[in-house]
Design a protein around this motif. Structure first.
Motif, mmCIF file in Angstrom:
data_model
loop_
_atom_site.group_PDB
_atom_site.id
_atom_site.type_symbol
_atom_site.label_atom_id
_atom_site.label_comp_id
_atom_site.label_asym_id
_atom_site.label_seq_id
_atom_site.Cartn_x
_atom_site.Cartn_y
_atom_site.Cartn_z
ATOM 1 N N LEU A 1 0.996 -1.087 0.311
ATOM 2 C CA LEU A 1 -0.200 0.227 -0.407
ATOM 3 C C LEU A 1 1.026 1.310 0.284
ATOM 4 C CD1 LEU A 1 -3.234 1.379 0.490
ATOM 5 C CD2 LEU A 1 -2.551 1.345 2.808
ATOM 6 N N SER A 2 1.863 1.318 1.493
ATOM 7 C CA SER A 2 2.293 2.641 1.107
ATOM 8 C C SER A 2 3.163 2.733 -0.117
ATOM 9 C CB SER A 2 3.689 2.518 2.032
ATOM 10 O OG SER A 2 2.859 2.574 3.329
ATOM 11 N N GLY B 1 1.827 3.823 -2.808
ATOM 12 C CA GLY B 1 0.774 5.531 -2.601
ATOM 13 C C GLY B 1 2.130 6.341 -2.486
ATOM 14 N N ASP C 1 -0.842 6.405 2.526
ATOM 15 C CA ASP C 1 -1.863 4.982 2.582
ATOM 16 C C ASP C 1 -3.057 5.607 2.183
ATOM 17 O OD1 ASP C 1 0.103 3.613 3.790
ATOM 18 O OD2 ASP C 1 -1.372 3.560 5.480
ATOM 19 N N GLU C 2 -3.488 6.719 2.877
ATOM 20 C CA GLU C 2 -4.612 7.710 1.673
ATOM 21 C C GLU C 2 -4.729 7.712 1.104
ATOM 22 O OE1 GLU C 2 -7.697 7.882 4.340
ATOM 23 O OE2 GLU C 2 -6.762 7.068 5.426
ATOM 24 N N TYR D 1 -5.636 4.020 -1.075
ATOM 25 C CA TYR D 1 -6.769 4.001 -0.954
ATOM 26 C C TYR D 1 -7.656 5.112 -2.301
ATOM 27 C CZ TYR D 1 -6.212 1.950 3.960
ATOM 28 O OH TYR D 1 -5.391 1.407 4.850
#
Length: 474
Positions: free
Chosen positions: A34-35, A38, A237-238, A241
């Motif tokens: 995820l990171s 991102g 992370d956001e 998403y």
């Protein structure tokens, strides 16, 4: 080439622009995490905004002017070179600004190595000249070339990217796709024009180039900059998403936008020839094409979208489910907006109106980003996006009514909402009675396709579907 073939090729091309990354994404999301996803998306969206600065209004103005000059090779060459030089100037300016930002904004210091790769993307995007081939309606060539290069890209990602630390290699491969396409396009363009710096005149194109460029910057300020804003005020992370949620949406929008893109040079020619009735007939068909794809897609994604997303990216991206559902109605909103802006306002040279609406949209995005994004993260970005697109669509509807007394087919929209409500209820019933992800995705997909086919053909009598049925003798 016929409009029908252009639409087929353009649809294949536009869908492939998102489908190939989607093929790669399940592997990349699991390999990089995820990171790192991102980080790459944060940098790439920032670079893409500078690409917009470098391109300004060339995508719209270029297609329009090339379409008008395509019958005369001398005029075509002169127009192409003038537009290319104009774009070269703005590209140099964009590179300088990005270089300054890289060395003055502390938040970007850790990402300099990726940003250098982004500068390469910025340079070669100048020579991509897709607007030239779109103006010539060379959709078969664009599609064939693009798909072949994408196949090579997908293969290279699977062979080379092996671990989380390879996120830089992944971005290099992504930028290489732009470089290869640009080189091929430069060679192929010589079949249609000759390169010469003699007798070029940038002044006639400067004003629309700048106006449509500002429009593009304002419009994309609330699309591309959402992940960048998220990266600054929250965390990567956001960003992961939000960009994961938008990945599926962009594929949906691809089909809708492809129709607007291929119809733009055609309706521009109709207006140039004074064929007003044919122009508005094409607009009405365009709306039916949007409704045909948008409504069943919205129903499916509202219900089964999160399960489909989970199948694609795996665990760890649950924070993308709600943003995905929030932005799902954009399939219809943006589809309508593209017809209003590209096929009506731009085709009729209402550039100042488009610019004014986009500035209002950008200001709206700024206000709501400040209010929502810091506290709500990816969910806030999704809400902001929907609000802004609604604002721009509404302003476009009002402008077109005042100028041409043309009213959006609201009754048609209402009838679609009513006729697809039973499908939504049936899909929800199945959703809460099926406990398997694969069953949810497949069963609801089959139900949606069958229901839509019957509904569009016999109840709504969609013009596009009716024409298709007539063409095959049904």
């Amino acid at each position: 080439m016929s409009l029908k073939k252009n639409f087929i090729y353009s649809s294949i091309l536009t869908v492939s622009n998102y489908l190939f990354p989607l093929i790669v994404y399940p592997y990349i999301s699991r390999t990089l995490g995820l990171s790192n996803i991102g980080v790459v998306n944060f940098v790439d969206n920032l670079v893409n905004y500078f690409v917009l600065i470098s391109m300004m209004g060339i995508t719209t103005v270029g297609v329009r002017e090339i379409a008008a000059a395509h019958k005369n090779r001398k005029k075509l060459s002169k127009t192409f070179m003038s537009l290319l030089m104009l774009t070269a100037i703005s590209t140099i300016i964009a590179i300088i600004i990005l270089g300054i930002v890289m060395y003055t904004v502390p938040t970007l210091f850790p990402y300099r190595s990726l940003l250098y790769v982004g500068i390469v993307k910025l340079v070669f995007n100048l020579f991509l000249v897709e607007w030239f081939f779109m103006g010539l309606e060379e959709f078969k060539y664009i599609t064939t070339r693009s798909i072949l290069v994408k196949c090579a890209y997908v293969l290279s990602v699977f062979l080379i990217v092996k671990e989380a630390a390879d996120y830089k290699i992944y971005y290099i491969l992504t930028v290489s796709f732009v470089v290869i396409n640009a080189v091929i396009n430069l060679f192929y363009s010589r079949h249609f024009i000759y390169y010469s710096l003699r007798d070029i005149h940038m002044r006639p194109f400067f004003k629309p180039y700048m106006i449509m460029g500002v429009y593009s910057l304002m419009t994309n300020a609330y699309i591309m900059l959402n992940p960048v804003w998220l990266g600054f005020v929250t965390n990567t992370d956001e960003v992961g998403y939000f960009t994961t949620a938008t990945r599926l949406h962009t594929i949906i929008s691809a089909v809708l936008l492809s129709f607007a893109n291929i119809l733009f040079p055609r309706v521009s020619n109709l207006l140039a020839e004074g064929k007003q009735k044919e122009f508005w007939d094409k607009i009405n068909i365009a709306f039916d094409a949007i409704f045909l794809f948008a409504f069943p897609t919205i129903v499916y994604m509202l219900v089964a979208g999160p399960d489909l997303l989970h199948l694609v990216v795996g665990n760890g991206f649950e924070g993308a489910y709600l943003p995905l559902r929030i932005i799902t109605p954009l399939a219809l909103i943006i589809g309508i907006e593209q017809i209003l802006v590209i096929q009506i306002l731009m085709a009729t040279h209402q550039d100042s109106t488009v610019l004014q609406n986009s500035i209002i949209g950008a200001v709206t995005a700024l206000i709501f980003n400040i209010l929502l994004t810091t506290s709500l993260g990816a969910v806030g970005s999704a809400i902001v996006w929907v609000i802004v697109e609604l604002v721009v669509m509404t302003l476009s509807i009002i402008a077109i009514y005042r100028k041409y007394n043309y009213i959006l087919p609201f009754k048609r929209v209402f009838s679609y909402c009513i006729s697809y409500t039973p499908l939504l209820l049936l899909s929800l019933l199945l959703y809460y009675n099926l406990d398997n992800t694969y069953a949810i995705i497949s069963v609801i997909a089959v139900l949606t396709i069958v229901y839509a086919a019957i509904n569009e053909s016999f109840i709504l009598k969609n013009k596009v579907v009716c024409q298709l049925l007539q063409s095959i003798g049904l």
